[in-house]
Design a protein around this motif. Structure first.
Motif, PDB file in Angstrom:
ATOM      1  N   TYR B  94      55.133 -29.182   1.005  1.00 35.08           N
ATOM      2  CA  TYR B  94      54.311 -27.977   0.942  1.00 35.08           C
ATOM      3  C   TYR B  94      53.584 -27.787   2.265  1.00 35.08           C
ATOM      4  CZ  TYR B  94      50.582 -31.351   0.022  1.00 35.08           C
ATOM      5  OH  TYR B  94      49.712 -32.390   0.119  1.00 35.08           O
ATOM      6  N   VAL B  95      52.890 -26.668   2.351  1.00 32.53           N
ATOM      7  CA  VAL B  95      52.109 -26.394   3.552  1.00 32.53           C
ATOM      8  C   VAL B  95      50.664 -26.176   3.115  1.00 32.53           C
ATOM      9  CG1 VAL B  95      51.809 -24.830   5.507  1.00 32.53           C
ATOM     10  CG2 VAL B  95      54.111 -25.295   4.641  1.00 32.53           C
ATOM     11  N   ASP B  96      49.740 -26.850   3.795  1.00 33.23           N
ATOM     12  CA  ASP B  96      48.319 -26.615   3.545  1.00 33.23           C
ATOM     13  C   ASP B  96      47.881 -25.423   4.384  1.00 33.23           C
ATOM     14  OD1 ASP B  96      46.988 -28.150   1.704  1.00 33.23           O
ATOM     15  OD2 ASP B  96      46.952 -29.919   3.005  1.00 33.23           O
ATOM     16  N   VAL B  97      47.268 -24.459   3.740  1.00 28.94           N
ATOM     17  CA  VAL B  97      46.828 -23.282   4.473  1.00 28.94           C
ATOM     18  C   VAL B  97      45.309 -23.175   4.345  1.00 28.94           C
ATOM     19  CG1 VAL B  97      47.029 -20.772   4.650  1.00 28.94           C
ATOM     20  CG2 VAL B  97      49.003 -22.140   3.965  1.00 28.94           C
ATOM     21  N   VAL B  98      44.641 -23.188   5.486  1.00 30.23           N
ATOM     22  CA  VAL B  98      43.179 -23.074   5.481  1.00 30.23           C
ATOM     23  C   VAL B  98      42.821 -21.691   6.011  1.00 30.23           C
ATOM     24  CG1 VAL B  98      41.034 -24.013   6.412  1.00 30.23           C
ATOM     25  CG2 VAL B  98      42.940 -25.543   5.839  1.00 30.23           C
ATOM     26  N   LEU B  99      42.004 -20.968   5.241  1.00 28.64           N
ATOM     27  CA  LEU B  99      41.593 -19.628   5.666  1.00 28.64           C
ATOM     28  C   LEU B  99      40.088 -19.612   5.900  1.00 28.64           C
ATOM     29  CD1 LEU B  99      43.718 -19.187   2.953  1.00 28.64           C
ATOM     30  CD2 LEU B  99      43.736 -16.963   4.043  1.00 28.64           C
ATOM     31  N   GLU B 100      39.682 -19.043   7.005  1.00 29.09           N
ATOM     32  CA  GLU B 100      38.253 -18.898   7.298  1.00 29.09           C
ATOM     33  C   GLU B 100      37.977 -17.455   7.665  1.00 29.09           C
ATOM     34  OE1 GLU B 100      36.944 -23.215   9.100  1.00 29.09           O
ATOM     35  OE2 GLU B 100      37.876 -21.734  10.422  1.00 29.09           O
ATOM     36  N   LEU B 101      36.999 -16.892   6.990  1.00 33.76           N
ATOM     37  CA  LEU B 101      36.670 -15.495   7.235  1.00 33.76           C
ATOM     38  C   LEU B 101      35.238 -15.431   7.729  1.00 33.76           C
ATOM     39  CD1 LEU B 101      37.572 -12.467   6.719  1.00 33.76           C
ATOM     40  CD2 LEU B 101      36.390 -12.671   4.551  1.00 33.76           C
ATOM     41  N   SER B 102      35.006 -14.741   8.825  1.00 34.97           N
ATOM     42  CA  SER B 102      33.612 -14.547   9.221  1.00 34.97           C
ATOM     43  C   SER B 102      33.347 -13.066   9.412  1.00 34.97           C
ATOM     44  CB  SER B 102      33.295 -15.354  10.475  1.00 34.97           C
ATOM     45  OG  SER B 102      34.133 -14.948  11.511  1.00 34.97           O
ATOM     46  N   TYR B 103      32.149 -12.684   9.057  1.00 35.87           N
ATOM     47  CA  TYR B 103      31.781 -11.272   9.122  1.00 35.87           C
ATOM     48  C   TYR B 103      30.387 -11.148   9.693  1.00 35.87           C
ATOM     49  CZ  TYR B 103      30.433  -6.607   7.550  1.00 35.87           C
ATOM     50  OH  TYR B 103      29.979  -5.317   7.510  1.00 35.87           O
ATOM     51  N   LYS B 104      30.259 -10.238  10.640  1.00 33.81           N
ATOM     52  CA  LYS B 104      28.946  -9.969  11.208  1.00 33.81           C
ATOM     53  C   LYS B 104      28.825  -8.469  11.213  1.00 33.81           C
ATOM     54  CE  LYS B 104      26.430 -10.876  15.533  1.00 33.81           C
ATOM     55  NZ  LYS B 104      25.132 -10.795  14.944  1.00 33.81           N
ATOM     56  N   GLY B 105      27.791  -7.959  10.572  1.00 34.13           N
ATOM     57  CA  GLY B 105      27.649  -6.507  10.566  1.00 34.13           C
ATOM     58  C   GLY B 105      26.819  -6.052   9.394  1.00 34.13           C
ATOM     59  N   LYS B 106      26.983  -4.777   9.077  1.00 29.69           N
ATOM     60  CA  LYS B 106      26.168  -4.151   8.050  1.00 29.69           C
ATOM     61  C   LYS B 106      26.327  -4.887   6.709  1.00 29.69           C
ATOM     62  CE  LYS B 106      24.952   0.434   6.602  1.00 29.69           C
ATOM     63  NZ  LYS B 106      25.510   1.608   5.962  1.00 29.69           N
ATOM     64  N   GLY B 107      25.244  -5.192   6.075  1.00 30.88           N
ATOM     65  CA  GLY B 107      25.278  -5.778   4.739  1.00 30.88           C
ATOM     66  C   GLY B 107      25.678  -7.238   4.697  1.00 30.88           C
ATOM     67  N   GLU B 108      25.686  -7.927   5.836  1.00 33.02           N
ATOM     68  CA  GLU B 108      26.230  -9.284   5.829  1.00 33.02           C
ATOM     69  C   GLU B 108      25.444 -10.250   4.936  1.00 33.02           C
ATOM     70  OE1 GLU B 108      25.391  -9.986  10.316  1.00 33.02           O
ATOM     71  OE2 GLU B 108      25.324 -11.951   9.393  1.00 33.02           O
ATOM     72  N   PHE B 109      24.153  -9.988   4.739  1.00 29.58           N
ATOM     73  CA  PHE B 109      23.352 -10.909   3.919  1.00 29.58           C
ATOM     74  C   PHE B 109      23.657 -10.760   2.434  1.00 29.58           C
ATOM     75  CE2 PHE B 109      21.015 -10.324   7.868  1.00 29.58           C
ATOM     76  CZ  PHE B 109      21.040 -11.641   8.307  1.00 29.58           C
ATOM     77  N   TRP B 110      24.227  -9.612   2.076  1.00 31.80           N
ATOM     78  CA  TRP B 110      24.528  -9.398   0.658  1.00 31.80           C
ATOM     79  C   TRP B 110      25.977  -9.730   0.312  1.00 31.80           C
ATOM     80  CZ3 TRP B 110      22.119  -3.871  -0.011  1.00 31.80           C
ATOM     81  CH2 TRP B 110      20.731  -3.985   0.137  1.00 31.80           C
ATOM     82  N   LEU B 111      26.798  -9.741   1.339  1.00 30.34           N
ATOM     83  CA  LEU B 111      28.228  -9.723   1.057  1.00 30.34           C
ATOM     84  C   LEU B 111      28.855 -11.098   0.818  1.00 30.34           C
ATOM     85  CD1 LEU B 111      29.380  -6.837   3.390  1.00 30.34           C
ATOM     86  CD2 LEU B 111      29.690  -6.916   0.924  1.00 30.34           C
ATOM     87  N   GLY B 112      28.051 -12.139   0.713  1.00 24.42           N
ATOM     88  CA  GLY B 112      28.591 -13.488   0.559  1.00 24.42           C
ATOM     89  C   GLY B 112      29.661 -13.605  -0.507  1.00 24.42           C
ATOM     90  N   LYS B 113      29.355 -13.136  -1.709  1.00 28.04           N
ATOM     91  CA  LYS B 113      30.293 -13.280  -2.812  1.00 28.04           C
ATOM     92  C   LYS B 113      31.563 -12.448  -2.565  1.00 28.04           C
ATOM     93  CE  LYS B 113      30.426 -13.391  -7.821  1.00 28.04           C
ATOM     94  NZ  LYS B 113      31.727 -12.766  -7.943  1.00 28.04           N
ATOM     95  N   THR B 114      31.342 -11.239  -2.054  1.00 36.18           N
ATOM     96  CA  THR B 114      32.478 -10.368  -1.776  1.00 36.18           C
ATOM     97  C   THR B 114      33.396 -11.005  -0.734  1.00 36.18           C
ATOM     98  OG1 THR B 114      31.006  -8.532  -2.186  1.00 36.18           O
ATOM     99  CG2 THR B 114      33.101  -8.007  -1.149  1.00 36.18           C
ATOM    100  N   LEU B 115      32.793 -11.605   0.301  1.00 35.76           N
ATOM    101  CA  LEU B 115      33.600 -12.224   1.350  1.00 35.76           C
ATOM    102  C   LEU B 115      34.367 -13.429   0.812  1.00 35.76           C
ATOM    103  CD1 LEU B 115      31.027 -11.951   4.268  1.00 35.76           C
ATOM    104  CD2 LEU B 115      33.158 -10.676   4.066  1.00 35.76           C
ATOM    105  N   GLN B 116      33.739 -14.162  -0.108  1.00 37.04           N
ATOM    106  CA  GLN B 116      34.433 -15.294  -0.728  1.00 37.04           C
ATOM    107  C   GLN B 116      35.655 -14.800  -1.521  1.00 37.04           C
ATOM    108  OE1 GLN B 116      33.606 -18.567  -0.221  1.00 37.04           O
ATOM    109  NE2 GLN B 116      35.502 -19.070  -1.279  1.00 37.04           N
ATOM    110  N   ASP B 117      35.432 -13.725  -2.285  1.00 33.31           N
ATOM    111  CA  ASP B 117      36.545 -13.100  -3.029  1.00 33.31           C
ATOM    112  C   ASP B 117      37.633 -12.662  -2.071  1.00 33.31           C
ATOM    113  OD1 ASP B 117      35.489 -13.320  -5.453  1.00 33.31           O
ATOM    114  OD2 ASP B 117      34.941 -11.200  -5.730  1.00 33.31           O
ATOM    115  N   PHE B 118      37.185 -12.024  -1.000  1.00 36.81           N
ATOM    116  CA  PHE B 118      38.087 -11.492   0.011  1.00 36.81           C
ATOM    117  C   PHE B 118      39.012 -12.600   0.502  1.00 36.81           C
ATOM    118  CE2 PHE B 118      38.275  -7.933   3.218  1.00 36.81           C
ATOM    119  CZ  PHE B 118      39.330  -8.444   3.944  1.00 36.81           C
TER     120      PHE B 118
END
Lengths: 102, 268
Positions: B94-118
């Motif tokens: 198999y292949v291990d796939v690591v994904l990292e998402l970073s966001y800087k911008g409008k609403g970033e303090f609220w978007l934690g859960k959404t970004l995790q879903d994303f």
């Protein structure tokens, strides 16, 4: 499910667009399947191996029937139109008949 | 800056995963919250991230970079900056796939859960896309002649379609309900069972008022036709701009269609 085209050579040359004609009949075919077995009945004008005219209609029949004959420049035909084969499947049946008779 | 990450195992060859990741427009279309893709003037994705009653909508210009084991998608928007880094590590099965998402911008303090879903949904999309690719391509000779047959098809010329059908075979028929933006999903589903790179997929609604045809080679759309009561739109894909338009057109296909799939049988 598979449908063989039957011939591996190129298709019959058409001077008209057979697909347009089949799109026009599609509604009648899908409505027909609820009442019986839809068939396409019509005649095609075949001159020197080229199809230059096509008139078609949808009729219902109790059992699957396929029939074609040539009279002068015209090929008369009845072919089953099965909605599950799509426009392309019906075209392939039609093309085969005209290829054999034309 | 908000960072979220996830890691998944994918049971597919590394090559398949890389092929998915390199097809940037196709891959980004499968991200969650993407509402529109434009190819004009570089790849742009309009992303709408929901949180509570708010929707953070922005258009990101996406740039792609890669090195031997990582793939970076850098999105610059008007109000924010979104970066996705995907790292692959190959094991025997198999292949291990690591994904990292970073966001800087409008609403970033609220978007934690959404970004995790994303980031989790992007991971799921990579897994589904990579695992649904055919494992082995057909033998090269057949492929090259199939490519030749496919390249000649132009939906604005019915005879080129007739020519293609005369060398093809129907391999699937069924009624499919296509949801919003779902034609690509359906194609992925059909691909799972069919071993041919070149596919001709045709669909028509019961009343015949709407229909589509699409010709694919791998994940590439070569030609597409969509007809409804307003007329017929045909695109033969020759460059990136056409590819974007073709992708837009796939989104118009919605509802219940009788779908048929044809593949070339080889031989001339």
């Amino acid at each position: 499910m598979t449908a063989e085209t039957g011939r591996s050579a190129g298709s019959t040359p058409w001077d008209i667009d057979p697909f347009e004609e089949l799109y026009r009949l599609w509604k009648a075919i899908t409505e027909g399947i609820q009442l019986g077995m839809p068939h396409i009945v019509g005649r095609a004008r075949v001159e020197e191996g080229r199809v230059s005219g096509l008139e078609m209609n949808v009729i219902l029949h109790e059992t699957e029937t396929e029939l074609s004959f040539k009279d002068g420049d015209y090929v008369y035909f009845i072919i089953p139109a099965k909605p599950e084969e799509g426009i392309e499947g019906i075209y392939v049946r039609l093309d085969k008949i005209l290829g054999d008779r034309g | 800056m908000k960072r979220k990450g996830t890691s998944i195992k994918i049971e597919a060859p590394k090559d398949s995963i890389e092929a998915v990741l390199r097809d940037v427009p196709g891959f980004v279309t499968n991200w969650p919250y993407v509402v529109r893709i434009s190819m004009r003037d570089g790849l742009k994705a309009e992303i709408m991230m929901p949180r509570f009653v708010f929707r953070f909508r922005d258009t990101y210009r996406v740039e792609y970079h890669s090195d031997y084991n990582s793939h970076i998608y850098d999105g610059t928007g008007d109000r924010g900056h979104l970066t996705l880094v995907i790292t692959l590590k190959e094991w025997q099965k198999y292949v291990d796939v690591v994904l990292e998402l970073s966001y800087k911008g409008k609403g970033e303090f609220w978007l934690g859960k959404t970004l995790q879903d994303f980031v989790e949904k992007v991971g799921k999309a990579v897994k589904e896309l990579a695992e649904s690719r055919p494992i082995k391509a057909p033998e090269p000779t057949a492929t090259s002649s199939d490519d030749g047959i496919a390249a000649g098809v132009d939906f604005s010329n019915p005879m080129s379609v007739a020519e293609f059908l005369s060398k093809s075979q129907m391999v699937h028929s069924g009624l499919h309900v296509i949801s919003a933006e779902g034609l690509l999903g359906l194609i992925g589903e059909l691909r799972g069972n069919i071993r041919s790179n070149v596919l001709y997929i045709s669909g028509i609604t019961n009343d015949g008022t709407r229909s589509f045809k699409v010709l694919l080679n791998g994940s590439r759309v070569l030609a597409i036709e969509f007809r409804d009561k307003n007329g017929t739109e045909v695109i033969k894909v020759e460059d990136d701009e056409d590819a974007g338009k073709a992708l837009e057109l796939t989104k118009k296909v919605q509802g219940a269609y009788m779908v048929n799939v044809w593949v070339p049988v080889g031989g001339v």
